[in-house]
Design a protein around this motif. Structure first.
Motif, PDB file in Angstrom:
ATOM      1  N   PRO A   2       0.868  -1.271  -0.120  1.00  0.00           N
ATOM      2  CA  PRO A   2      -0.048   0.089   0.049  1.00  0.00           C
ATOM      3  C   PRO A   2       0.939   1.247  -0.038  1.00  0.00           C
ATOM      4  O   PRO A   2       0.368   2.209  -0.358  1.00  0.00           O
ATOM      5  CB  PRO A   2      -0.949  -0.140   1.455  1.00  0.00           C
ATOM      6  CG  PRO A   2      -0.218  -1.237   2.094  1.00  0.00           C
ATOM      7  CD  PRO A   2       0.678  -2.073   1.180  1.00  0.00           C
ATOM      8  N   THR A   8      -4.662   1.805  -5.456  1.00  0.00           N
ATOM      9  CA  THR A   8      -5.491   1.998  -4.439  1.00  0.00           C
ATOM     10  C   THR A   8      -6.047   3.226  -4.174  1.00  0.00           C
ATOM     11  O   THR A   8      -6.884   3.452  -3.636  1.00  0.00           O
ATOM     12  CB  THR A   8      -4.753   1.380  -3.146  1.00  0.00           C
ATOM     13  OG1 THR A   8      -3.485   2.023  -2.876  1.00  0.00           O
ATOM     14  CG2 THR A   8      -4.610  -0.252  -3.236  1.00  0.00           C
ATOM     15  N   TRP A 322      -3.819 -16.884   4.404  1.00  0.00           N
ATOM     16  CA  TRP A 322      -3.334 -15.672   3.988  1.00  0.00           C
ATOM     17  C   TRP A 322      -2.761 -16.156   2.441  1.00  0.00           C
ATOM     18  O   TRP A 322      -2.946 -17.055   1.993  1.00  0.00           O
ATOM     19  CB  TRP A 322      -2.002 -15.314   4.669  1.00  0.00           C
ATOM     20  CG  TRP A 322      -1.111 -16.339   4.838  1.00  0.00           C
ATOM     21  CD1 TRP A 322      -0.158 -16.661   4.131  1.00  0.00           C
ATOM     22  CD2 TRP A 322      -1.139 -16.950   6.291  1.00  0.00           C
ATOM     23  NE1 TRP A 322       0.521 -17.842   4.671  1.00  0.00           N
ATOM     24  CE2 TRP A 322      -0.032 -17.808   5.754  1.00  0.00           C
ATOM     25  CE3 TRP A 322      -1.470 -16.958   7.453  1.00  0.00           C
ATOM     26  CZ2 TRP A 322       0.459 -18.770   7.061  1.00  0.00           C
ATOM     27  CZ3 TRP A 322      -1.358 -17.966   8.460  1.00  0.00           C
ATOM     28  CH2 TRP A 322      -0.272 -18.644   8.183  1.00  0.00           C
TER      29      TRP A 322
ATOM     30  N   GLN B 105      -9.784   2.952   5.273  1.00  0.00           N
ATOM     31  CA  GLN B 105      -9.171   2.570   4.037  1.00  0.00           C
ATOM     32  C   GLN B 105      -7.937   3.509   3.631  1.00  0.00           C
ATOM     33  O   GLN B 105      -6.990   2.869   2.786  1.00  0.00           O
ATOM     34  CB  GLN B 105     -10.359   2.465   2.970  1.00  0.00           C
ATOM     35  CG  GLN B 105     -11.474   1.772   3.150  1.00  0.00           C
ATOM     36  CD  GLN B 105     -11.344   0.240   2.936  1.00  0.00           C
ATOM     37  OE1 GLN B 105     -10.241  -0.095   2.275  1.00  0.00           O
ATOM     38  NE2 GLN B 105     -12.239  -0.415   3.725  1.00  0.00           N
ATOM     39  N   ARG B 110      -2.073   0.497   6.902  1.00  0.00           N
ATOM     40  CA  ARG B 110      -2.865  -0.276   7.366  1.00  0.00           C
ATOM     41  C   ARG B 110      -2.622  -1.892   7.374  1.00  0.00           C
ATOM     42  O   ARG B 110      -2.626  -2.629   8.218  1.00  0.00           O
ATOM     43  CB  ARG B 110      -4.287  -0.130   6.470  1.00  0.00           C
ATOM     44  CG  ARG B 110      -5.568  -0.868   6.846  1.00  0.00           C
ATOM     45  CD  ARG B 110      -6.587  -0.432   5.939  1.00  0.00           C
ATOM     46  NE  ARG B 110      -7.169  -1.579   5.229  1.00  0.00           N
ATOM     47  CZ  ARG B 110      -8.306  -1.643   5.334  1.00  0.00           C
ATOM     48  NH1 ARG B 110      -8.890  -1.095   6.517  1.00  0.00           N
ATOM     49  NH2 ARG B 110      -8.835  -2.735   4.771  1.00  0.00           N
ATOM     50  N   ARG B 111      -2.397  -2.262   6.096  1.00  0.00           N
ATOM     51  CA  ARG B 111      -1.997  -3.653   5.947  1.00  0.00           C
ATOM     52  C   ARG B 111      -0.741  -4.031   6.496  1.00  0.00           C
ATOM     53  O   ARG B 111      -0.876  -5.345   7.334  1.00  0.00           O
ATOM     54  CB  ARG B 111      -1.729  -3.953   4.261  1.00  0.00           C
ATOM     55  CG  ARG B 111      -3.052  -4.235   3.770  1.00  0.00           C
ATOM     56  CD  ARG B 111      -2.791  -4.160   2.232  1.00  0.00           C
ATOM     57  NE  ARG B 111      -3.816  -4.992   1.653  1.00  0.00           N
ATOM     58  CZ  ARG B 111      -3.728  -6.445   1.527  1.00  0.00           C
ATOM     59  NH1 ARG B 111      -2.570  -7.021   1.778  1.00  0.00           N
ATOM     60  NH2 ARG B 111      -4.679  -7.187   1.165  1.00  0.00           N
ATOM     61  N   MET B 114      -1.706  -4.624  10.243  1.00  0.00           N
ATOM     62  CA  MET B 114      -2.651  -5.727  10.491  1.00  0.00           C
ATOM     63  C   MET B 114      -1.760  -6.914  10.581  1.00  0.00           C
ATOM     64  O   MET B 114      -2.014  -7.560  11.541  1.00  0.00           O
ATOM     65  CB  MET B 114      -3.588  -5.868   9.182  1.00  0.00           C
ATOM     66  CG  MET B 114      -4.754  -6.504   9.574  1.00  0.00           C
ATOM     67  SD  MET B 114      -5.755  -5.692  10.782  1.00  0.00           S
ATOM     68  CE  MET B 114      -6.373  -7.106  11.685  1.00  0.00           C
TER      69      MET B 114
END
Lengths: 322, 297
Positions: A2, A8, A322, B105, B110-111, B114
């Motif tokens: 990300p 995204t 996963w 989002q 975030r990822r 997590m």
């Protein structure tokens, strides 16, 4: 990842904040600083109480030195692992641990699936509600109370179940202190306590089955048993696989507290498992390095089994964690 | 589902089997619980000879009298109450904001974050390194060890909460709030929290029950008797068979033995009572909570 993936961004729909700016880590941090502050306490807590002990695993390879703390001490390599594998306890501990966990999974894993399918068949709403409320209840009883309950109910002299067993002709069988009955009592009481609670997740999966599937099956002339087999069971298979993978990861770390509480000198030959042994060696006898090595041995087998199960599930059913 | 219209013979047999099995499951799970209640108010001699089966016989509150005279129960109760309330408060204080951040989002980290949390579900340092860490932090024999420990942020609860925020707080609401000059802190406290009573009750209950039933922490980290939680006291009475130090139980061993079981049945009820009282109020949320959490495990 990300951090760099620009695709995204479009889906994110972030208002006002201009995304045209160069997305350096500093810029995203500046934009997200409030979120970072919100999550910071949790991060700090997890680092201290979960990650520092992981770092402290190296104690298993060192000689514990009271003055040097968690990661000091002289490096001794695999000395303590060798000591454990060569000890006379090793085979028994491994056998007891595997037998207890495997039996728990073999009996305890399908039970909630069957219960969920059963509850799903009840059409008398009130009865269904009463049954569900009752079967969830034991989950909230503490381990100590559960073992206490077993002790009073199974006592051969005064317990109601103990008396029943004696009447059935097993006169010399003390369910609480026999190597023969330890595993069945442990596993069945586990099912008794958690079957209802564990069925919730399957009930949730069942409730999301498309009603059209039921109608189609009925038009095809399926009876209720056929609907269970061909509509409901396939619908919960993904849930079953995920939960099975998760359970396999715990195969060798059976419930320490319950086994510990159920242990007595008479059932010890079958009830001593790796985790209770770690407690006795480490906390009671203060042999920290040796106990840490045994604990790590346990964790590694757990983790390997989890990876293996996940891999198999991924290859065979394309479902994985996963 | 319309099954009722097409009731033929085989359907009826199917129903009979289903209801019979369900009735058996109900009895097997409910009876032991019911038995504890009737045994706790019955004459212990009648209980131990198997005469008390459906209704209490030889009604007596002796067991409860003994329990209420015993100071250990009260100390344990008080300690557990403090640990459970304080602990649950800290749990929520740490879990809710973290879950909110993870639910956004647009949060860049975030990822990876997590993964950082989820990894602890599958791998841990084990008993000994954790114990030595607590020792190094001087938390052994303090009440803090009940509140700050590896379970303070429970990852499962974190995921449930995050998923709830994701699926119930529409992004439009956030956009509108931002337009009105709201920031994340304000949006979280003024809008997200009031809209999330369901999930807060669910994970609050999970945490509360965990603290109430926590036996492990007391066993490993606490030596000081005045700090012991209720579960350790229960272990002494229920499993280690320690006869009550105070009250009539100590006057003679035969006498004590005779009433020991009645005291045990009573202790089981007294210690489980708070959970049983809260249970009906929160039961409606259970399925919701588990369902929300299971959507994206």
């Amino acid at each position: 990842m990300p951090f760099i993936n620009s695709q995204t961004n479009k889906a994110d729909n972030i208002p006002i904040i201009p995304l045209q700016k160069k997305k350096t880590i500093f810029n995203t941090f500046k934009r997200d600083y409030q979120l970072w502050l919100l999550i910071l306490p949790a991060i700090v807590c997890v680092i201290i109480f979960n990650y520092i002990p992981m770092y402290g695993i190296q104690l298993a390879f060192r000689e514990y030195d009271f003055t040097a703390g968690l990661t000091g001490g002289e490096w001794v390599g695999l000395k303590y692992f060798e000591q454990f594998i060569n000890s006379h306890m090793f085979i028994d501990l491994l056998k007891n641990t595997v037998v207890l966990s495997l039996t728990t999974i073999l009996i305890g894993f399908p039970a909630p699936i069957i219960l969920a399918l059963l509850i799903n068949q009840i059409r008398w709403k009130r009865g269904k509600k009463i049954l569900q409320t009752t079967v969830y209840l034991p989950h909230f009883i503490s381990i100590v109370v559960l073992v206490g309950l077993l002790n009073v109910l199974l006592s051969p002299n005064t317990g109601i179940l103990g008396l029943l067993v004696n009447k059935l002709g097993f006169e010399d069988l003390n369910l609480l202190a026999s190597t023969k009955s330890f595993v069945p009592v442990y596993v069945l009481s586990d099912v008794w306590q958690h079957v209802g609670w564990n069925s919730i997740i399957y009930l949730a999966a069942l409730s999301s089955v498309d009603p059209q599937l039921y109608d189609a099956a009925k038009i095809d002339g399926a009876n209720r048993w056929q609907i269970i087999r061909n509509v409901e069971i396939p619908a919960i298979i993904p849930t079953i696989i995920i939960l099975l993978i998760l359970n396999m990861g715990h195969i060798i770390s059976t419930g320490f507290e319950k086994i510990f509480l159920m242990q007595n000198s008479l059932n010890l030959p079958v009830s001593e498992v790796i985790e209770t042994y770690v407690y006795k060696i480490g906390i009671i006898s203060n042999q920290f390095s040796y106990a840490a090595a045994i604990g790590l041995f346990n964790t590694l087998i757990n983790f390997t089994l989890l990876l293996l199960m996940n891999y198999i599930a991924k290859r065979t059913s394309k479902i994985s964690l996963w | 589902m319309g099954f009722l219209k097409t009731k033929n013979k085989s359907e009826l047999i199917f129903d009979i089997i289903i209801y019979t099995v369900c009735a058996l499951v109900f009895l097997v799970i409910a009876y032991p619980l019911y038995f504890v209640i009737i045994a706790s108010v019955s004459d212990s001699t009648l209980v131990s000879t198997g005469k008390v089966l459906l209704f209490p016989k030889g009604f007596s509150l002796f067991g409860y009298q003994e329990i209420f005279q015993d100071s250990r129960i009260w100390i344990g109760y008080r300690n557990t109450m403090i640990y459970a309330l304080g602990g649950t408060f800290v749990n929520l204080l740490f879990t809710l904001p973290a879950a909110y951040a993870l639910s956004r989002q647009e949060f860049r980290a975030r990822r990876p974050l997590m993964f950082f949390f989820v990894f602890t579900m599958f791998f841990n340092g084990g008993l000994i390194p954790t114990y030595l860490l607590m020792k190094d932090l001087s938390m052994i024999d303090t009440m803090w060890v009940f509140i700050f420990n590896p379970v303070t942020v429970n990852v499962f609860n974190l995921i449930i909460t995050r998923t709830f925020f994701e699926s119930t707080i529409p992004n439009e609401m956030y956009e509108a709030a931002i337009m009105d000059g709201c920031n994340h802190f304000k949006f979280f406290t003024k809008i997200v929290l009031p809209l999330s009573k369901a999930v807060i009750s669910v994970i609050g209950l999970y945490y509360l029950v965990w603290h109430w039933n926590d036996f492990f922490t007391g066993l490993i980290y606490i030596r000081d008797y005045s700090l012991q939680p209720l579960q350790i006291v229960l272990r002494d009475i229920l499993i280690s068979n320690q006869v009550f130090a105070e009250g009539a139980g100590s006057t003679g061993s035969g006498y004590a033995q005779r009433y020991a079981d009645q005291v045990k049945y009573g202790v089981i009820i007294v210690s489980t009572l708070p959970i049983l009282v809260v249970y009906p109020f929160l039961q409606k949320y259970f399925e919701k909570g588990v369902m929300i959490g299971s959507v994206k495990g």
